[in-house]
Design an enzyme around this catalytic site. Structure first.
Site, mmCIF file in Angstrom:
data_model
loop_
_atom_site.group_PDB
_atom_site.id
_atom_site.type_symbol
_atom_site.label_atom_id
_atom_site.label_comp_id
_atom_site.label_asym_id
_atom_site.label_seq_id
_atom_site.Cartn_x
_atom_site.Cartn_y
_atom_site.Cartn_z
ATOM 1 N N ASP A 127 29.644 -76.834 16.602
ATOM 2 C CA ASP A 127 28.403 -76.174 16.547
ATOM 3 C C ASP A 127 28.334 -74.981 15.550
ATOM 4 O OD1 ASP A 127 25.848 -74.487 17.028
ATOM 5 O OD2 ASP A 127 25.985 -74.815 19.348
ATOM 6 N N HIS A 128 27.614 -75.093 14.370
ATOM 7 C CA HIS A 128 27.718 -74.119 13.374
ATOM 8 C C HIS A 128 27.321 -72.777 13.789
ATOM 9 C CE1 HIS A 128 29.296 -73.115 9.449
ATOM 10 N NE2 HIS A 128 28.821 -74.156 8.786
#
Length: 283
Positions: A253-254
């Site tokens: 998850d950036h």
């Protein structure tokens, strides 16, 4: 006449001839060839019994999984990185572990070492084992590892997790992974088994797949895919040799995990599988 019928795709046995004594003429064959297909050919009995389409109701685990992966894919900005590596050292280590009495009767697989390597990497980089709290606008860093293992079952994909996997010695981790898989295959996974996971591994290698781009389990910041391990040419100590090679994929998850952190975690997991002694040095 037989050649003409064969060329035109006409079954002579299904024609009533108009010639003398019911003989079949050239005109009979040509008229049959120009008639609708239902006149000249009948469907095979077995095909006639199979519907052209089938509808399967989406319910239960399949419905839950579909909603979860859709929400994950369109909520968390996914980034996936890949790493191909020589795991001959890990395969040698597995062979030695299987000979130890502590592992008697246990399944000692590449997944076991991948799980341990990920746990060690988490201890070194805790942010990879976290989640996004949208309501509170906070990142929740978990200082425990509830390790999810994606399992394909007849009812669909489930991701039960080993609670507090970081606290288990390697033989106990092997036992927990085996029990988790057996329970999932038997369709006996409970809601408690599925709840509160913090990070996931999916072993796509068991299907003969090199790698993939795994979708995050909802609420988790990362998922590691372990590809198949196969013989491949590799430069080892300056010489071309046949080695055991696999490909890892890490999706993250950036919002939580920057590219440098994701890259470091992936490279460290790979380094530990290439040289399992690093698990002792880093752990």
């Amino acid at each position: 006449m037989r050649k003409l019928a064969r060329d035109l795709g006409v079954d002579l046995g299904r024609l009533a001839g108009s010639g003398p004594q019911g003989s079949i003429t050239r005109d009979d064959v040509q008229q049959a060839a120009s008639a609708p297909a239902t006149v000249t050919a009948a469907p095979r009995a077995d095909r006639a019994q199979v519907p052209r389409e089938e509808r399967i109701a989406v319910r239960g685990i399949r419905k839950h999984t579909a909603a979860a992966v859709t929400a994950s894919a369109f909520t968390a900005p996914h980034v996936t990185e890949f790493l191909q590596l020589d795991v001959t050292g890990a395969m040698d280590a597995l062979g030695r572990l299987r000979e130890l009495p502590e592992f008697a009767g246990l399944r000692v697989s590449p997944l076991l070492l991948a799980a341990r390597a990920l746990i060690v990497a988490i201890a070194r980089h805790p942010m990879i084992n976290s989640s996004w709290d949208e309501a509170a606008q906070e990142i929740v860093v978990h200082h425990y590892v509830n390790l999810g293992i994606a399992a394909a079952t007849q009812r669909g994909l489930v991701v039960p997790n080993v609670k507090d996997a970081q606290a288990l010695p390697l033989p106990e981790l092997a036992r927990a992974l085996s029990q988790l898989a057996e329970t999932a295959r038997a369709g006996k996974t409970t809601p408690a088994d599925l709840a509160n996971g913090t990070i996931t591994i999916t072993n796509v290698g068991v299907f003969g797949v090199d790698t993939g781009t795994p979708i995050l389990t909802p609420g988790e910041a990362a998922i590691l895919a372990l590809g198949q391990i196969k013989d491949a040419p590799w430069v080892h100590e300056g010489q071309l040799a046949v080695r055991k090679v696999t490909t890892l994929a890490l999706s993250f998850d950036h919002r939580i995990v920057d590219g440098d952190l994701g890259s470091i975690v992936l490279s460290e997991v790979g380094a530990m599988l290439a040289d399992p002694l690093r698990m002792l040095a880093w752990g």
